[in-house]
Design a protein around this motif. Structure first.
Motif: not given
Length: 313
Positions: A94-104
């Motif tokens: 869940k700590e990766h979620s916001i980072h992955i959204k920004n990356i995509l």
């Protein structure tokens, strides 16, 4: 691959054809260095292969390899502390979620600009095509779904969704691969920095709190050798052990084949082992067939036959 237990987290994606293996192969083998081989390149390519095969040294693998250095039991993720730390969890945390959204979201924008810059004609439907791909769907809540194509990106696998854009808008195959690697290397650099490198830094700091260092891992096998089996009790009953096979030095020969009696010609084995007649198997399988000891006689008959043929001609 479907039967590979290590790839069980992406088993369904493999079955559904969500991974483009030809582009994945290009990425894993890509080299942006000035030299064909180097320690840095080997390490970089090795890390890619480990990540896409779900064998990257996460805490669970480190614990398996160095059991005396790490705590016993299941060790939770250093970031979320709510799931076991393993390769499958990377990207699902869940700590990766916001980072992955920004990356995509950033990747969708960069891909649109990248295709426009490298195609001659304007494509008015390009933006809609990109945004309608499941890969760039960022509407997921809380954590990235394991079935999301973005999960493949985290593990250095090329989603088929991304390849569709290059296949549609880049006609030349050679140029297509070249442009893809240029775009994908930038994308994966950001993923490695934001997800993998950040995570590795946190794990390293946690290991230091347990006094786990690189040198301890390096010399682990030497310091923790397997204990030798206990010596037998003199008073214990002796059990009949199976007979051991002993090598008889009398059978030691100076040639790779052994034959009682030797040969008529010491050089005969050269003609025998290089003969085209032995095309159907290894030459040693013919040692006991059709006059192996009389190879000189066979050669004499062969020469006589050829001589008669040439005399007739």
């Amino acid at each position: 691959m479907v039967n590979n237990k290590a790839l069980s987290p992406i088993k369904q994606q493999i079955i559904d054809g969500d991974i483009d293996w030809s582009f994945t192969k290009e990425w894993l083998n890509s080299n942006d260095q000035d030299v064909p081989c180097s320690a840095k390149l080997s390490k970089r390519q090795g890390n890619r292969i480990k990540k896409c095969n779900f064998i990257y040294p996460t805490i669970d693998i480190q614990q398996r390899n160095y059991p005396r250095l790490y705590p016993l039991g299941s060790i939770p993720c250093i970031e979320c502390t709510s799931a076991r730390d393993d390769n499958t969890h990377v990207g699902l945390c869940k700590e990766h979620s916001i980072h992955i959204k920004n990356i995509l979201m950033r990747a969708a924008h960069d891909l649109h600009e990248f295709i426009i810059e490298n195609t001659k004609e304007g494509n008015f439907t390009l933006k809609d095509t990109i945004m309608n791909l499941p890969l760039f769907n960022t509407s997921f809540v809380d954590v990235l779904p394991q079935s999301h194509p973005g999960y493949l990106l985290i593990h250095h696998l090329v989603p088929s969704d991304l390849v569709k854009i290059f296949n549609i808008y880049i006609n030349d195959k050679k140029l297509r691969f070249s442009l893809f690697l240029k775009f994908f290397s930038t994308l994966m650099s950001s993923i490695d920095t934001i997800i993998w490198t950040r995570r590795a830094s946190l794990v390293k700091h946690w290991e230091h709190t347990l006094s786990i260092t690189k040198n301890k891992k390096r010399f682990y096998r030497k310091r923790h050798k397997k204990r030798a089996p206990p010596s037998p009790d003199p008073g214990a009953p002796v059990h009949n052990s199976p007979p051991r096979r002993h090598y008889n030095p009398q059978h030691l020969t100076t040639t790779p084949y052994y034959r009682d009696g030797g040969f008529n010609d010491n050089l005969a084995h050269i003609r025998w082992t290089t003969s085209n007649y032995l095309h159907s198997g290894h030459w040693t399988t013919y040692r006991d067939n059709m006059g192996f000891n009389n190879i000189d006689l066979f050669l004499t008959l062969q020469n006589s036959f050829l001589k008669n043929v040439f005399d007739i001609i």
